[in-house]
Write a protein that holds these residues in place. Structure first.
Motif, PDB file in Angstrom:
ATOM      1  N   TYR A  60       0.807  -1.218   0.000  1.00 52.31           N
ATOM      2  CA  TYR A  60       0.000   0.000   0.000  1.00 52.31           C
ATOM      3  C   TYR A  60       0.842   1.270   0.000  1.00 52.31           C
ATOM      4  N   ILE A  61       1.931   1.257   0.763  1.00 47.53           N
ATOM      5  CA  ILE A  61       2.796   2.439   0.786  1.00 47.53           C
ATOM      6  C   ILE A  61       3.399   2.650  -0.602  1.00 47.53           C
ATOM      7  N   GLU A  62       3.822   1.562  -1.221  1.00 46.84           N
ATOM      8  CA  GLU A  62       4.396   1.647  -2.572  1.00 46.84           C
ATOM      9  C   GLU A  62       3.357   2.136  -3.570  1.00 46.84           C
ATOM     10  N   SER A  63       2.100   1.744  -3.377  1.00 50.13           N
ATOM     11  CA  SER A  63       1.023   2.197  -4.251  1.00 50.13           C
ATOM     12  C   SER A  63       0.843   3.710  -4.142  1.00 50.13           C
ATOM     13  N   ILE A  64       0.930   4.221  -2.907  1.00 47.95           N
ATOM     14  CA  ILE A  64       0.848   5.671  -2.696  1.00 47.95           C
ATOM     15  C   ILE A  64       2.035   6.358  -3.370  1.00 47.95           C
ATOM     16  N   LEU A  65       3.224   5.733  -3.261  1.00 46.02           N
ATOM     17  CA  LEU A  65       4.415   6.280  -3.919  1.00 46.02           C
ATOM     18  C   LEU A  65       4.205   6.373  -5.424  1.00 46.02           C
ATOM     19  N   LEU A  99      22.193  15.750   4.341  1.00 43.24           N
ATOM     20  CA  LEU A  99      21.946  15.316   5.722  1.00 43.24           C
ATOM     21  C   LEU A  99      20.505  15.590   6.143  1.00 43.24           C
ATOM     22  N   ILE A 100      19.995  16.764   5.798  1.00 45.30           N
ATOM     23  CA  ILE A 100      18.605  17.100   6.123  1.00 45.30           C
ATOM     24  C   ILE A 100      17.659  16.130   5.432  1.00 45.30           C
ATOM     25  N   ASN A 101      17.921  15.862   4.162  1.00 44.32           N
ATOM     26  CA  ASN A 101      17.081  14.933   3.404  1.00 44.32           C
ATOM     27  C   ASN A 101      17.108  13.532   4.017  1.00 44.32           C
ATOM     28  N   ILE A 102      18.290  13.046   4.359  1.00 47.99           N
ATOM     29  CA  ILE A 102      18.431  11.694   4.927  1.00 47.99           C
ATOM     30  C   ILE A 102      17.705  11.597   6.271  1.00 47.99           C
ATOM     31  N   LEU A 103      17.870  12.608   7.121  1.00 47.14           N
ATOM     32  CA  LEU A 103      17.236  12.579   8.444  1.00 47.14           C
ATOM     33  C   LEU A 103      15.716  12.669   8.352  1.00 47.14           C
ATOM     34  N   ILE A 104      15.216  13.601   7.558  1.00 47.36           N
ATOM     35  CA  ILE A 104      13.759  13.761   7.439  1.00 47.36           C
ATOM     36  C   ILE A 104      13.136  12.532   6.784  1.00 47.36           C
ATOM     37  N   SER A 105      13.716  12.062   5.674  1.00 44.60           N
ATOM     38  CA  SER A 105      13.180  10.887   4.983  1.00 44.60           C
ATOM     39  C   SER A 105      13.233   9.659   5.879  1.00 44.60           C
ATOM     40  N   GLY A 106      14.327   9.515   6.642  1.00 43.27           N
ATOM     41  CA  GLY A 106      14.463   8.377   7.543  1.00 43.27           C
ATOM     42  C   GLY A 106      13.434   8.395   8.658  1.00 43.27           C
ATOM     43  N   PHE A 107      13.205   9.583   9.250  1.00 40.15           N
ATOM     44  CA  PHE A 107      12.211   9.709  10.315  1.00 40.15           C
ATOM     45  C   PHE A 107      10.810   9.387   9.785  1.00 40.15           C
ATOM     46  N   ALA A 109      10.042   7.605   7.203  1.00 42.30           N
ATOM     47  CA  ALA A 109       9.987   6.176   6.864  1.00 42.30           C
ATOM     48  C   ALA A 109       9.709   5.323   8.100  1.00 42.30           C
ATOM     49  N   LEU A 110      10.378   5.632   9.203  1.00 43.96           N
ATOM     50  CA  LEU A 110      10.144   4.888  10.450  1.00 43.96           C
ATOM     51  C   LEU A 110       8.709   5.057  10.942  1.00 43.96           C
ATOM     52  N   ALA A 111       8.214   6.283  10.919  1.00 48.73           N
ATOM     53  CA  ALA A 111       6.844   6.550  11.377  1.00 48.73           C
ATOM     54  C   ALA A 111       5.824   5.864  10.479  1.00 48.73           C
ATOM     55  N   LEU A 112       6.036   5.961   9.179  1.00 48.23           N
ATOM     56  CA  LEU A 112       5.124   5.337   8.214  1.00 48.23           C
ATOM     57  C   LEU A 112       5.165   3.818   8.328  1.00 48.23           C
ATOM     58  N   PRO A 125       6.456  -3.548   5.843  1.00 45.40           N
ATOM     59  CA  PRO A 125       6.133  -2.122   5.977  1.00 45.40           C
ATOM     60  C   PRO A 125       7.343  -1.203   6.093  1.00 45.40           C
ATOM     61  N   TYR A 126       8.376  -1.626   6.835  1.00 46.42           N
ATOM     62  CA  TYR A 126       9.526  -0.734   7.015  1.00 46.42           C
ATOM     63  C   TYR A 126      10.373  -0.635   5.753  1.00 46.42           C
ATOM     64  N   VAL A 127      10.519  -1.742   5.050  1.00 45.52           N
ATOM     65  CA  VAL A 127      11.281  -1.722   3.790  1.00 45.52           C
ATOM     66  C   VAL A 127      10.538  -0.886   2.757  1.00 45.52           C
ATOM     67  N   ASP A 128       9.221  -1.084   2.678  1.00 41.97           N
ATOM     68  CA  ASP A 128       8.415  -0.331   1.729  1.00 41.97           C
ATOM     69  C   ASP A 128       8.429   1.156   2.073  1.00 41.97           C
ATOM     70  N   ALA A 129       8.351   1.468   3.354  1.00 47.44           N
ATOM     71  CA  ALA A 129       8.384   2.869   3.774  1.00 47.44           C
ATOM     72  C   ALA A 129       9.731   3.505   3.435  1.00 47.44           C
ATOM     73  N   PHE A 130      10.817   2.738   3.604  1.00 50.15           N
ATOM     74  CA  PHE A 130      12.155   3.244   3.268  1.00 50.15           C
ATOM     75  C   PHE A 130      12.239   3.599   1.781  1.00 50.15           C
ATOM     76  N   THR A 131      11.866   2.652   0.917  1.00 50.76           N
ATOM     77  CA  THR A 131      11.963   2.915  -0.520  1.00 50.76           C
ATOM     78  C   THR A 131      11.031   4.045  -0.932  1.00 50.76           C
ATOM     79  N   THR A 132       9.870   4.114  -0.289  1.00 42.07           N
ATOM     80  CA  THR A 132       8.901   5.154  -0.634  1.00 42.07           C
ATOM     81  C   THR A 132       9.412   6.537  -0.264  1.00 42.07           C
ATOM     82  N   CYS A 133       9.824   6.713   0.976  1.00 43.16           N
ATOM     83  CA  CYS A 133      10.229   8.045   1.437  1.00 43.16           C
ATOM     84  C   CYS A 133      11.456   8.572   0.703  1.00 43.16           C
TER      85      CYS A 133
END
Length: 199
Positions: A60-65, A99-107, A109-112, A125-133
């Protein structure tokens, strides 16, 4: 059955929708590496098909992506059209931007990943959230002609091979293997042009 045999058997049973999605997306990456604006047309087509494929595959996360990619294809088209008129060059982000991009995208991804892990039957879910963010920011970087986008794509594509293979989208997993190689060539091509801009 060997891994290659299993992949080949999976490819032989691939749906026409997955074939169209994969071929369109491969054309997009090749044209993007060459900085041809037509890439965004194929990005739009491929992403539209992948919205459906990811949804029925419980990604589902990938579908949103992929839905985001549809919108970014339109944004990318107009952004590159404007930059053609302004003769816009390839740009490079500094370390702080990355660094800003990595930190924000990582945070995010974890929440999602946590949300979808707790509240849905989302696969990985965590792998999909990582690739999506990280794909969201990397796609924005492509649209803005930021050189470093290709480094992000190399990592995202490698992780995506696993993600799609796990859902038996074997052709798509092979596609991401090809994307990894294309991302390396894309980076080298854009870096060469970036260096020529400074001469």
């Amino acid at each position: 059955m060997s891994f290659i045999t299993a992949v080949w058997e999976g490819i032989k049973t691939t749906s026409i929708i997955e074939w169209l999605a994969v071929v369109s997306t491969i054309i997009y990456v090749i044209l993007a590496a060459k900085r041809l604006i037509l890439c965004w047309f194929f990005a739009f087509i491929g992403a539209a098909f992948f919205v459906y494929l990811c949804y029925i595959g419980d990604l589902y996360i990938e579908s949103i992506l992929q839905l985001f990619y549809v919108a970014m294809a339109v944004f990318g088209w107009f952004s590159w059209k404007k930059s053609e008129q302004e003769n816009s060059n390839i740009k490079k982000w500094g370390l702080n931007n990355h660094l800003i991009n990595i930190l924000i995208s990582g945070f995010v991804a974890l929440a999602l990943g946590y949300y979808f892990d707790e509240h849905t039957n989302q696969a990985h879910p965590y792998v999909d959230a990582f690739t999506t963010c990280y794909s969201l920011s990397a796609t924005f970087m492509v649209a803005r002609k930021i050189l470093g986008n290709w480094i992000y794509w190399i990592v995202i594509d490698l992780v995506s091979i696993y993600l799609y293979a796990e859902r038996d989208y074997n052709l798509t997993a092979v596609q991401y293997g090809l994307f990894t190689i294309l991302a390396v060539f894309g980076f080298l091509a854009w870096r060469k042009e970036f260096n020529l801009q400074k001469v």
